[in-house]
Each structure stands twice: as structure tokens, then as C-alpha cells.
Design a protein around this motif. Structure first.
Motif, PDB file in Angstrom:
ATOM      1  N   ALA A  61       0.840  -1.189   0.000  1.00 54.23           N
ATOM      2  CA  ALA A  61       0.000   0.000   0.000  1.00 54.23           C
ATOM      3  C   ALA A  61       0.882   1.247   0.000  1.00 54.23           C
ATOM      4  N   THR A  63       2.467   4.614   1.102  1.00 53.89           N
ATOM      5  CA  THR A  63       2.620   5.127   2.452  1.00 53.89           C
ATOM      6  C   THR A  63       3.252   6.517   2.444  1.00 53.89           C
ATOM      7  N   THR A 420      -9.628   2.731  -1.878  1.00 46.64           N
ATOM      8  CA  THR A 420      -9.065   1.652  -1.081  1.00 46.64           C
ATOM      9  C   THR A 420      -7.630   1.388  -1.520  1.00 46.64           C
ATOM     10  N   SER A 421      -6.907   0.644  -0.709  1.00 47.88           N
ATOM     11  CA  SER A 421      -5.557   0.204  -1.056  1.00 47.88           C
ATOM     12  C   SER A 421      -5.536  -1.317  -0.928  1.00 47.88           C
ATOM     13  N   THR A 501      -9.718  -2.237   5.101  1.00 51.38           N
ATOM     14  CA  THR A 501     -10.001  -0.845   4.739  1.00 51.38           C
ATOM     15  C   THR A 501     -11.497  -0.583   4.650  1.00 51.38           C
ATOM     16  N   GLN A 506     -12.315   2.211   9.046  1.00 47.90           N
ATOM     17  CA  GLN A 506     -11.964   3.632   8.930  1.00 47.90           C
ATOM     18  C   GLN A 506     -12.693   4.464   9.983  1.00 47.90           C
ATOM     19  N   GLN A 526      -4.035  -0.925   8.075  1.00 50.13           N
ATOM     20  CA  GLN A 526      -4.219  -0.585   6.665  1.00 50.13           C
ATOM     21  C   GLN A 526      -5.192   0.576   6.491  1.00 50.13           C
ATOM     22  N   GLN A 530      -4.256   4.224   4.972  1.00 46.24           N
ATOM     23  CA  GLN A 530      -4.967   4.796   3.832  1.00 46.24           C
ATOM     24  C   GLN A 530      -5.490   6.192   4.150  1.00 46.24           C
ATOM     25  N   GLU A 606      -8.915   1.938  -6.477  1.00 52.49           N
ATOM     26  CA  GLU A 606      -7.589   1.997  -5.850  1.00 52.49           C
ATOM     27  C   GLU A 606      -7.202   3.448  -5.595  1.00 52.49           C
ATOM     28  N   SER A 607      -6.641   3.706  -4.412  1.00 52.67           N
ATOM     29  CA  SER A 607      -6.446   5.082  -3.949  1.00 52.67           C
ATOM     30  C   SER A 607      -5.539   5.914  -4.842  1.00 52.67           C
TER      31      SER A 607
END
Length: 731
Positions: A61, A63, A420-421, A501, A506, A526, A530, A606-607
């Protein structure tokens, strides 16, 4: 017929002189580029230095330096993360003493493997599989299901070769356990996931290019009417890809490169190189049409080359610089992966630019006789695209309203976009390592990482426990555990019903961080990572947007001398990119077309994708904007009125833009056929962006808005007009 291409002496601009140099020594330029290409592929892919680019890739992911990463640092200091190898065994008769004894014997042998630090298995417990302490290592928590897990921890100080040797020996010893128990064993580890992702990326890259290059060649044979002209942009694209891979190989020694970067950057280089090659070859053939002989003389070829590099080369440089500026916006972000993509992307854009103004013209000179047979004898001012322009110019307001309604409708799904990652979900459904970890999470939930982890800076475990107990009733929370971490810290693990995630995870991160405490806390996991990544990206986004807007505005102003045209171009690109993102959300987040595109929706995008689509999509949109504007400006400076210049510009570039868009759609569609989820999303997003831009925007919105604005298209304040007269970039 208005003809802005003079037939007199060649231009005296720097680009024109470069074209003359290429025309005089085409074979030396070709030889130099062959040497460069062979070197690039030998180093990056062939392993000439002892390792390949794909062996240096990582996965994980994205970072940033944040609360989540600081919490991970504290955890790593107290209990360094060990590399592990996990085996899931199924079908074992754990109630049979002889079977268990055979498994115990082979499992104990694991501890003797050099490099192995510890072995965790229910077979090694004092009471065997029935020992309550090993329930987390048993499928369903009991031996009756016939499944168990064995985890091997390796020594933390092993170097690369020793680690590989230890893992190979441990794998062999591990697989001997289920063999002795007449059961089935499967192996998994984070390293195996990375290997699976990188090998899939490599396979996707070969598949994507294997689909894209032959199809683009066939399309260009149709566009150019011959094999020689069609092959020139393809040769340039292959060389540019080699340069891009070499640049990535170099960057991999400075920063950790995610495996997906290779496909993303290579995809861009392939598309741009074909675009630029198409533009250069088309302009060369157009210039040859002004020859006086059936077979062009050396002087006529040299003149055509000079004109091509001076005009099409100028367009390529403007286009490349706008794309580079768009990618340079990624350098303002904190995440190292975004900066790596930005630097690598800028590098491959520069390579594609240089290839287009040196190698492709050299190929044109060498093949001039063949190209002259198919040269455009007299470019017509009337045709399909000029007629389209006239239709649009009769009803510009209606066209603008209709197109904007379509684009806004396409963009509406972005309002519900979730990010999301993904981890193993990046792999296709059914991939061995994805299935392994999905089964591990289902059958052995205690072995998976908790969704939320809190590091509490307190030595008072009871106080931390009392605080943590307040979250037991939070939505989705399944368990809360507190354990000493060392160094005056406590570790709080909170497990949530949703995924790592998920919305529950969250929301819990936010609740934990907002909760008042008498001690300092750091939250990780995670979901926390994110949240921190997106917060960092949002904080830096204004700087990225500012850089891209300012740089693009300045370049378009230097090219057009107008302040209206750059502003209009920026607004139109924003609308079209919003529509492209809406298509991505509708397909990948909402789960439409799963069967057709062969993916399983994770209920989010995907983020990294929105940020990359905005950078890459903006650059590609400006690519076509520059193609069209350069000819409109060219005709306008040669005396054509506003509407006439727009009509002529669209007529002369419509075929090129349409062909280039079709080719780049084929390129990106080749990567939609890949297996890595983020590559699918990026490929489809850019297919949508290019298709929307080259049709609705370039063919309809641009002529409609320029017709409506009329002479205001070319307006600039007097000081800026004087500035353009002095520094503007013209032929």
C-alpha cells in the motif's frame, strides 16, 4: 487553398537546423539509437548488470510519513518484524496418533534448518493438537476439521542469499509434513505475494504490448496505406519503451518502486511515442507533397525534413512539455511512489520527444522514396472534419449544451467514489496467493493482522485496558486485546468485522484518534495508513494543481499569444477527466462489466488511480489540444479568420487526432486485458479519457467554444501581448 507550408528555403529555427542535421546523416542517427535501445533492454530486462528491473520491484500500500508509519516504527523497535513462511494443511487425521506422530517428527526437523529462528505448530504443543493454547492454529479452533497451520520464523539478520537458501530448505521441510500425514499443504508468505504480483506485472506487460503493438501496426498500415510508414512510429515506440525501462531501473536503486509503476509508465511511453511518430510521419509526407519531381531529390527530402522537425517537432515539444508538466505535479506529493511515477514518467516523455524529433525523421529520410509514393499530393481544405466544423459552427450553443450534459452525466458517479488500497486483491480472483490468504483469513482469523492497532505510550496496562474497553461496543468491533509492547508502551489490537479498509475500520480509526486519553496514542493498520495517505495527498493537491495549471497556461500562452485559449483548454480538460473518472467508478466500484473485463469488484477504486488519472489524463488531453491548436494558430497567423482557422485546423488534424486516439485506445486496452486490478483501472480510465477527449471535446466542444468566443480567442492584455511578441515561441 490556404497553405501555411512555404516552398522556399528551409526554416532557420533551431529545430529546423536539427532537421537538416538529421537529413544529412540519417544512418548515423539510426545506428546511435539502435545502440541505445539494445543497451537499455540489455540492462533493464536482460540482466546485464546481474539483476533485472523486475527483480528489484516491490509491492504494498502507498505510504507517507504519518501517525500510522510512526506507530509501525515503534512496534518494529520493540519487536522487529521477522520474515515468515506459512503452510496451511488440510485433510489431516489429527485424531490418529500415528499420523500426528509422523507429522511431529517432520515438524521438529524444521527447527534444525539453518536460518530458522522458530517454528509454530499445533503439533509441537505439549498436549498436541488438543492443547487449548494452539486453538488459533487449528481450522475452526479444533482438530476435528483436519486443518492446521505451521508458521516458520526466520532469523532477522540473514542477507539476501542466506535468506533465499533458508527459505528454499524450509519450504522443502515444510512440504514433507503433509506428505508424512497423507494430507495436502499450501505455502504462502508476503514475499510470495510480491513475487506473484511482480511476475503478473511482467506477464501483463508482455501481454499488453503483445496485443497493442501488432494492432497499432495494422491500424497505421490502414492510416498510412503502407508498411514502411506504419513501422516508423512503432520503431520509435519500442526505443522509447527501452529508455523508460532503463530509467525505472535506475530509479529502483534510489527508491522502492512498486511493481505497478512499470506498466503505468511503459503504457504512457508507448502511447505518446506512437502519437508523436504518427504526427511526424504525417507531416513529413505532407511536406513531400510540395516536391517538384516524382522522385524527391536529396534537397527536397532535406527541405521536407527541416520543415517537419520545425513544425511537427515544435508541436511535439509543446505537447511533451505539457505532459511532463502534468506528471511533474506528482513530485509535489509526499508519497515516494507518486514521486517515483512522476520522475519516471517525465523521463519517458523526454525520451519519446527526442525519439520523435531525431529517430523518426531519420527513418523518414531513409524511407523517403517509399513515403513519397503515398504522400498527400495536395492537402485539402474541405473534407469530413471541415464539414463537421461547419455544422458545429452553425449551432455552437446547442453543441456546447448537449456535450456538457453528456459529460456531466458521465461524471456523476464520482460523487460516490470510495478509495481503497488493496493487497492480495490486486491479484486476479483464483490466483494461488490470493486464495491462500483469503482462506487464511477465513479459517484462521487470529493469525491475520488486526484491522486497527493502537500504540499507547503508557506503562500502566490497567489504564490502557480501561480506555480500550470503551471501544468494545463500537460498531463492527469483534475483539479488543491489550498486551505490553516494551519501552513503556502498550499495544491495543482491535478486530473489526469488515475488511482492513472497510468503512467500519476507517470509522474506528477516526473514533480512536478523536478519543481523549491521558497518554499519547498512535494508530496504525491498513485503514489508518490509507486515511493518512489520502490526507497527505489532499494537503499537497493544491500545490500540484497550481504547478500544472501555471505551467500549462504559460506554455499555451507562449504558443498562442492568448490568455483565453489556455483557460478554456484547462476547463475543458477538467470536465472530460471528471467524466473518465465517473466511468471508472461505475465499472470498478459499482461492479458493472465484471465478467467482460475479468475482475472482481472490491467496492472501491484503488487510492492512487484518481491522482494518476488526473496527471496522465490531463497530459494526454493536452497532447491532442496542442495537436489541434498548433495548426489553428498556424493558419490564423497566415491570415485566416477565426472560424476559417478553426475549420482548417480541424480538417488538417482531425484525421491525425482520430487515428492517434484510436491507436492509444488500443495501447491502453491491451493493459485492460491484464490481471493486476490497478492496471486494469488505469488502462480503462485512460481509454475513457482519450476517447472522450478526442471525440466530444476536440471535435465538438473546442470548435464550438472557439466559434462562440470569436476574436476573443486571441485576446491578451497589452503587457502580455508585448511579452509574447518578445518571448513567444513561433516557427
Amino acid at each position: 487553398m490556404l497553405n501555411p507550408s512555404p516552398s522556399g528555403p528551409g526554416p532557420t529555427t533551431r529545430l529546423g537546423r536539427l532537421g537538416g542535421l538529421v537529413a544529412r546523416h540519417p544512418r548515423w542517427w539510426l545506428l546511435a539509437w539502435v545502440v541505445v535501445a539494445v543497451t537499455c533492454f540489455a540492462v533493464a530486462v536482460g540482466g546485464a548488470t546481474g539483476e533485472t528491473l523486475f527483480e528489484r520491484l516491490h509491492s504494498g500500500a502507498p505510504t507517507v510519513d504519518s501517525e500510522a508509519s510512526r506507530a509501525q516504527d515503534v512496534i518494529a523497535e520493540s519487536s522487529p518484524t521477522l520474515r515468515t513462511l506459512t503452510m496451511q494443511v488440510s485433510g489431516a487425521r489429527l485424531g490418529d496418533p500415528d499420523v500426528v506422530a509422523a507429522g511431529v517428527e517432520r515438524t521438529r526437523a524444521l527447527a534444525k534448518v539453518p536460518g530458522v529462528k522458530a517454528v509454530r505448530s499445533p503439533l509441537l504443543a505439549p498436549g498436541g493438537p488438543t492443547d487449548p493454547s494452539v486453538a488459533p492454529l487449528l481450522e475452526g479452533g479444533s482438530p476435528g476439521a483436519g486443518g492446521f497451520v505451521t508458521v516458520v520464523d526466520f532469523e532477522p539478520d540473514l542477507d539476501g542469499e542466506a535468506q533465499d537458501t533458508a527459505e528454499a530448505a524450509a519450504e522443502k521441510a515444510l512440504l514433507a509434513v503433509p506428505d508424512a500425514m497423507d494430507a495436502t499443504g499450501r505455502l504462502g508468505s508476503s514475499d510470495k505475494v510480491i513475487t506473484a504480483i511482480t511476475s503478473t506485472v511482467e506477464r501483463d506487460l508482455l501481454r499488453g504490448e503483445g496485443i497493442a503493438l501488432p494492432l497499432t501496426f495494422l491500424v497505421m498500415v490502414f492510416v498510412f496505406g503502407g508498411f514502411v510508414a506504419a513501422g516508423m512510429p512503432i520503431i520509435g515506440a519500442v526505443v522509447a519503451i527501452g529508455g523508460g525501462l532503463l530509467s525505472l531501473f535506475g530509479f529502483s536503486h534510489a527508491v522502492e518502486l512498486d511493481a505497478t509503476v512499470v506498466n503505468i509508465v511503459t503504457l504512457l511511453g508507448l502511447g505518446l511515442s506512437i502519437d508523436y511518430g504518427l504526427l511526424t510521419v504525417s507531416r513529413f509526407r505532407e511536406e513531400l507533397a510540395h516536391r517538384a519531381h516524382d522522385v524527391p531529390t536529396r534537397e527536397e527530402v532535406a527541405h521536407a525534413t527541416e520543415r517537419t522537425v520545425a513544425t511537427a517537432g515544435r508541436t511535439v515539444l509543446f505537447s511533451g512539455l505539457t505532459v511532463a508538466i502534468a506528471l511533474a505535479g506528482l513530485l509535489t506529493f509526499e508519497a515516494s511512489i507518486m514521486r517515483a511515477i512522476g520522475v519516471a514518467g517525465v523521463s519517458i516523455v523526454l525520451v519519446a520527444m527526442v525519439v520523435a524529433i531525431t529517430l523518426v525523421p531519420a527513418l523518414c529520410v531513409i524511407g523517403a522514396k517509399r513515403l513519397s509514393r503515398k504522400a498527400i499530393e495536395r492537402p485539402s481544405d474541405v473534407g469530413l472534419f471541415s464539414r463537421l466544423a461547419h455544422v458545429v459552427q452553425r449551432r455552437p450553443v446547442v453543441v456546447i449544451a448537449a456535450v456538457v450534459v453528456v459529460l456531466v452525466t458521465l461524471a456523476l458517479p464520482t460523487l460516490s467514489m470510495k478509495l481503497t488500497s488493496s493487497g492480495t486483491e490486486l491479484l486476479p480472483k483464483g490466483a494461488d496467493q490470493r486464495v491462500f490468504f483469503e482462506d487464511l483469513a477465513r479459517d484462521y482469523p487470529a493469525l491475520t493482522a488486526p484491522e486497527v492497532t493502537v500504540v499507547a505510550a503508557s506503562s500502566d496496562r490497567s489504564a490502557v485496558t480501561a480506555w480500550a474497553d470503551g471501544f468494545r461496543t463500537a460498531p463492527g468491533v469483534e475483539s479488543v486485546t491489550v498486551q505490553p509492547l516494551g519501552g513503556g508502551h502498550q499495544r491495543v489490537d482491535l478486530r473489526v468485522a469488515g475488511g482492513p479498509t472497510s468503512d467500519q475500520a476507517q470509522e474506528l480509526v477516526t473514533a480512536v484518534r478523536d478519543s481523549p486519553t491521558p497518554f499519547e496514542t498512535l494508530t496504525t493498520g491498513q485503514a489508518a495508513g490509507q486515511i493518512d495517505f489520502l490526507d497527505s495527498m489532499s494537503a499537497r493537491a493544491p500545490y500540484a494543481v497550481g504547478l500544472v495549471v501555471l505551467g500549462t497556461f504559460v506554455l499555451l500562452f507562449l504558443m498562442t499569444g492568448s490568455v483565453v485559449v489556455p483557460v478554456k483548454a484547462l476547463l475543458l480538460n477538467l470536465i472530460s477527466l471528471g467524466a473518465a473518472l465517473g466511468v471508472v467508478v461505475w465499472i470498478f466500484q459499482d461492479g458493472h462489466l465484471e465478467g467482460l473485463l475479468r475482475f472482481s469488484s472490491v467496492g472501491a477504486v484503488e487510492s492512487m488511480v484518481p491522482f494518476l488519472v488526473l496527471a496522465f489524463g490531463f497530459g494526454l488531453s493536452m497532447d491532442y489540444e496542442v495537436f489541434l491548436l498548433s495548426r489553428i494558430v498556424e493558419f490564423h497567423r497566415h491570415g485566416a479568420g477565426n472560424d476559417r482557422a478553426v475549420s482548417l485546423g480541424l480538417q488538417r488534424t482531425g484525421r491525425i487526432i482520430t487515428s492517434a486516439a484510436l491507436l492509444i485506445v488500443i495501447v491502453f486496452a491491451g493493459f485492460v486485458a491484464g490481471d493486476i486490478l490497478i492496471i486494469k483501472q488505469m488502462g480503462l480510465a485512460l481509454v475513457a479519457a482519450v476517447a472522450i477527449d478526442a471525440t466530444l471535446v476536440r471535435m465538438l466542444l473546442v470548435p464550438a467554444t472557439m466559434t462562440l468566443l470569436g476574436r476573443w480567442n486571441w485576446w491578451a492584455p497589452a503587457p502580455l501581448r508585448r511579452l509574447h511578441d518578445r518571448f513567444g515561441i513561433t516557427e
